[in-house]
Write an enzyme that holds these catalytic residues in place. Structure first.
Site, PDB file in Angstrom:
ATOM      1  N   ASP A 101       0.964  -1.154   0.080  1.00  0.00           N
ATOM      2  CA  ASP A 101       0.132  -0.070  -0.054  1.00  0.00           C
ATOM      3  C   ASP A 101       0.923   1.358  -0.057  1.00  0.00           C
ATOM      4  O   ASP A 101       1.903   1.377   0.504  1.00  0.00           O
ATOM      5  CB  ASP A 101      -0.854  -0.075   1.334  1.00  0.00           C
ATOM      6  N   GLU A 102       0.282   2.413  -0.410  1.00  0.00           N
ATOM      7  CA  GLU A 102       0.935   3.752  -0.559  1.00  0.00           C
ATOM      8  C   GLU A 102       2.473   3.846  -0.816  1.00  0.00           C
ATOM      9  O   GLU A 102       2.957   4.447  -0.216  1.00  0.00           O
ATOM     10  CB  GLU A 102       0.798   4.334   1.192  1.00  0.00           C
ATOM     11  N   VAL A 103       2.908   3.070  -1.945  1.00  0.00           N
ATOM     12  CA  VAL A 103       4.044   3.051  -2.308  1.00  0.00           C
ATOM     13  C   VAL A 103       4.172   4.639  -3.092  1.00  0.00           C
ATOM     14  O   VAL A 103       3.178   5.023  -3.807  1.00  0.00           O
ATOM     15  CB  VAL A 103       4.409   2.106  -3.460  1.00  0.00           C
TER      16      VAL A 103
END
Lengths: 502, 502
Positions: A274-276
């Site tokens: 997530d949220e790279v």
């Protein structure tokens, strides 16, 4: 009165066993004998009414388990049938041990879960939770028939879990030598969960949310703790991602996956994703150098290749991957078809996921995020609000249907269930119970029972309120510091605390 | 680790006394000797650092109190001077006992409060709080130098407090026989508070918010529990107001005021007056009949006359009235000039109040309401939010200045301070501490120290964060279940968890 302190039971209840009752079922029988005969709980409806009287003589319960298979996975049969006569011995019959783990109330009940994946995510990186607190959470989950503890065990802020492959991770990354989980702790928790019909699925979130790895291995990292403009590189401070231009980060991650798939025995393993943040790599000197030397490559292809090598390795270990929805929707990588996708950004992601042929677990932030609505936590953000404002009430959580807008029966089958999610930036052991309960119980009920009753009618929160109050006070009586939903006046006067016209 | 469980003190601290140290100061000395020498607290900053070393030998503290006046009111002198040398005996000198009640940290400190009224409101009607929990709250208030517990003791939902004049109020109105406050409980709490330098101001909220009176005396009431359209008659269910057309309600209220000004010894007495609903009376048969018989009268004049007789009675008992701002701004009644007005609806109400010559206590809902942001609590309101959304963070609370836009020195003097407010629809003893702390400590600091430092500079939440973290962990070590503000990583890395550009 001390809440839940009066004792309504009249005589001890005995539970005996038939069939396969060693192991998990035996443990459950001992545990519930003790709990039922020692717990102090009276319904808030009854505080002024004295002790309820039995109409007949209950001769105890006989538990029968038809199979000795104790495997706990998505295929586990959790169905049971319960019969309690007016007088004499009751019977509880289940296909496997996991059908008898959960206590239920009298008369005749045939019951089985609607979804196999009824989960709760806890985050032990932002703040640490002692093993005893996680056990209390597993107890509460079992009281609510939940089947999966999603253990978001590490993140940017701390690395509490022991690693035998890379001991420096815990040594440099735990908040203190006491705020840790040893191998023995993890094994103990897994067994404790299993005895309650709960699988523990660990998450090792890569390649983002990994600042803390850099406290031990800075050479593996990009954009470590950029200040003050961390927001260009991460969703929250501290920034830091595994450097995808370095093959060493694949080797590092795969060694960890090998180690932890051994420790965490579940056949599902969460790889995060997530949220790279792309800026983190676009400005990294090693990434720039690598891309300059490899025309045709870019950050997206680098990331896709990185995911491929890590997910392939997980597959080679006979584990099913579990990933946040960005891995599927916000990267050019194509995960293996058996990967389970946890959706959180958009409620529509669930239908999109199953339409693509993947299985989905629903964790929509707008409904299932337990930490929302608690305001900003950055020290200088005087007028900041919670990023996922507003607070999600139990009614909001109850209202969500993971099957919404999915009509194809095959696609419906690919929806495995839902997970209530707690991120722990503003939560530690001191206030955990109230953040989780009773709201997670609303998700537990809708994922166990589905959104509709036996007549196909959608249940309303108005009708659910009374039994959820009862369940909340029961949990308090069992030592779970669940928050109250309403004034006791409303508990006592069902239907008198509704908004007109809703 | 268990939070705050390691013990950093090296040797026992002794506290001896000079001057007037019986009574309150003596109690404080005994209490703090015990607390300091037994408490288990280590700063989260130090968890990895081992025990701090002392640089000299501390020979104990000598406390001197210059006056034996133990009166506790708005005029009480709470100033003190503290000196701790590198070696030898420290000294703490105060004008009255209330200057030495609060522990503070070393070196040379001359300190006095900016505002005399540094309050916290609790609500024991929506949900009940045991005496032990109120004592814990008084402990926490004393750790934060707060001076007033505003006890919103009754409201529509329950009447927990004993009345000798009208015993049926408690008998019919308490949630249970155990969920009550006897005369002895109240006296015990008042003494407990006094020993901690805290006044208890009770609120008996009239004529609205009084449904529960009707459980004992229905003949005194209007619009009792109208369903389902309660919203036309009240801010929340159940509806019900004292019937202002009946002289019996004045007699009833004045007898209660006589009784409770005797029990609650403080010279300030809160009469409520918030959220009075006109529809409740406009449709009441007795009111309609009365107005028909009295041309020229209307609901407003009836209410104004009703207030007049109640407030005059309070004045005749030599008590100062304390009222919510509606009494001044949203009625035609003119309260006595010494009435203290608690503002909550609008931040501008404070300056308006003092411009009118009244004294004001600031409780702006947009800053100081501790219950906001927790979502709707009406059972069927799936998409409802908190009426005072969003959640008020400690930074938001800290940012409020009760003196904003008030330049006249005489008007400034009429601002007595501020009160953090908790309404308890969604709070009971199980989760109370986390709802109050550490956020109320932010209000405590700004009302004790004012908004500006010694150099006239407005303090920023960024600089306050570290000491508030320390205070939060200290409270946890003392058994107050205060909520965490941030990940421990942020506690350890001051300045690294800010929003850029704020």
């Amino acid at each position: 009165m001390e809440l839940g302190s009066s004792n309504t039971h009249v005589a001890d209840v005995t539970i005996s066993a038939k069939g396969y009752v060693a192991g998990v079922a035996g443990d459950a029988i001992s545990r519930y004998m003790l709990l039922i005969n020692s717990e102090h709980f009276s319904s808030p409806l009854d505080w002024n009414k004295g002790v309820a009287k039995a109409s007949g003589h209950f001769g105890g319960l006989v538990v029968s388990v038809l199979s000795n298979n104790e495997t706990l996975d998505l295929e586990t049969d959790e169905s049971y049938t319960l019969d309690i006569p007016v007088n004499g011995t009751g019977s509880l019959t289940a296909k496997t041990s996991y059908g008898v783990v959960i206590r239920n109330t009298p008369i005749h009940i045939e019951d089985a879960p609607f979804f196999p994946h009824r989960g709760l995510q806890v985050d032990t990186s932002r703040n640490y939770f002692p093993v005893s607190v996680l056990k209390r959470t597993l107890d509460a989950m079992s009281y609510n028939k939940m089947s999966v503890l999603h253990w978001h065990i590490v993140d940017a802020q701390s690395w509490p879990v022991e690693s035998k492959t890379f001991p420096e991770l815990q040594k440099n990354g735990a908040y203190s030598a006491k705020e840790t989980y040893s191998y023995a702790d993890v094994k103990d928790l897994i067994q404790y969960a299993k005895n309650r019909g709960i699988r523990i699925i660990p998450e090792f979130d890569v390649p983002g949310h990994t600042y803390i790895v850099g406290e031990a291995y800075p050479e593996l990292m990009s954009c470590m703790d950029v200040q003050p403009n961390w927001d260009k590189y991460a969703a929250e401070p501290p920034s830091g991602q595994l450097n995808i231009a370095k093959p060493e980060t694949i080797e590092f991650t795969n060694k960890l996956v090998t180690e932890y798939t051994g420790l965490f025995v579940d056949n599902v393993f969460h790889l995060g994703g997530d949220e790279v943040n792309r800026n983190c790599w676009k400005e990294d000197p090693d990434v720039i150098k690598y891309l300059a030397a490899h025309p045709g490559e870019d950050v997206e292809s680098l990331l896709s290749g990185w995911y491929s090598k890590v997910h392939d390795h997980l597959e080679s270990l006979n584990r099913t991957g579990y990933s946040w929805e960005e891995t599927l929707f916000h990267s050019t990588y194509t995960p293996p078809k058996d990967t389970i996708i946890q959706t959180w950004i958009d409620e529509q992601s669930i239908s999109k996921t199953v339409a693509k042929g993947y299985r989905s677990v629903a964790s929509p932030a707008a409904y299932y995020y337990l930490d929302c609505g608690h305001g900003a936590w950055l020290s200088n953000w005087v007028n900041g609000n919670s990023w996922c404002d507003p607070f999600k009430t139990w009614m909001k959580m109850y209202s969500f249907d993971p099957l919404a807008n999915i009509t194809d029966p095959e696609e419906q089958k690919r929806v495995l269930g839902g997970e209530a999610v707690l991120w722990a930036e503003q939560t530690d052991e001191v206030v955990l119970d109230g953040r989780l309960w009773p709201r997670a119980a609303a998700v537990a009920e809708t994922t166990w029972s589905g959104k509709r009753d036996a007549n196909g009618r959608v249940r309303t929160t108005e009708e659910v309120a009374s039994r959820l109050h009862e369940q909340r006070f029961r949990m308090v009586g069992r030592g779970i510091a669940a928050e109250p939903m309403q004034p006791v006046w409303c508990v006592r006067n069902p239907g008198h605390c509704n908004v007109p016209g809703a």
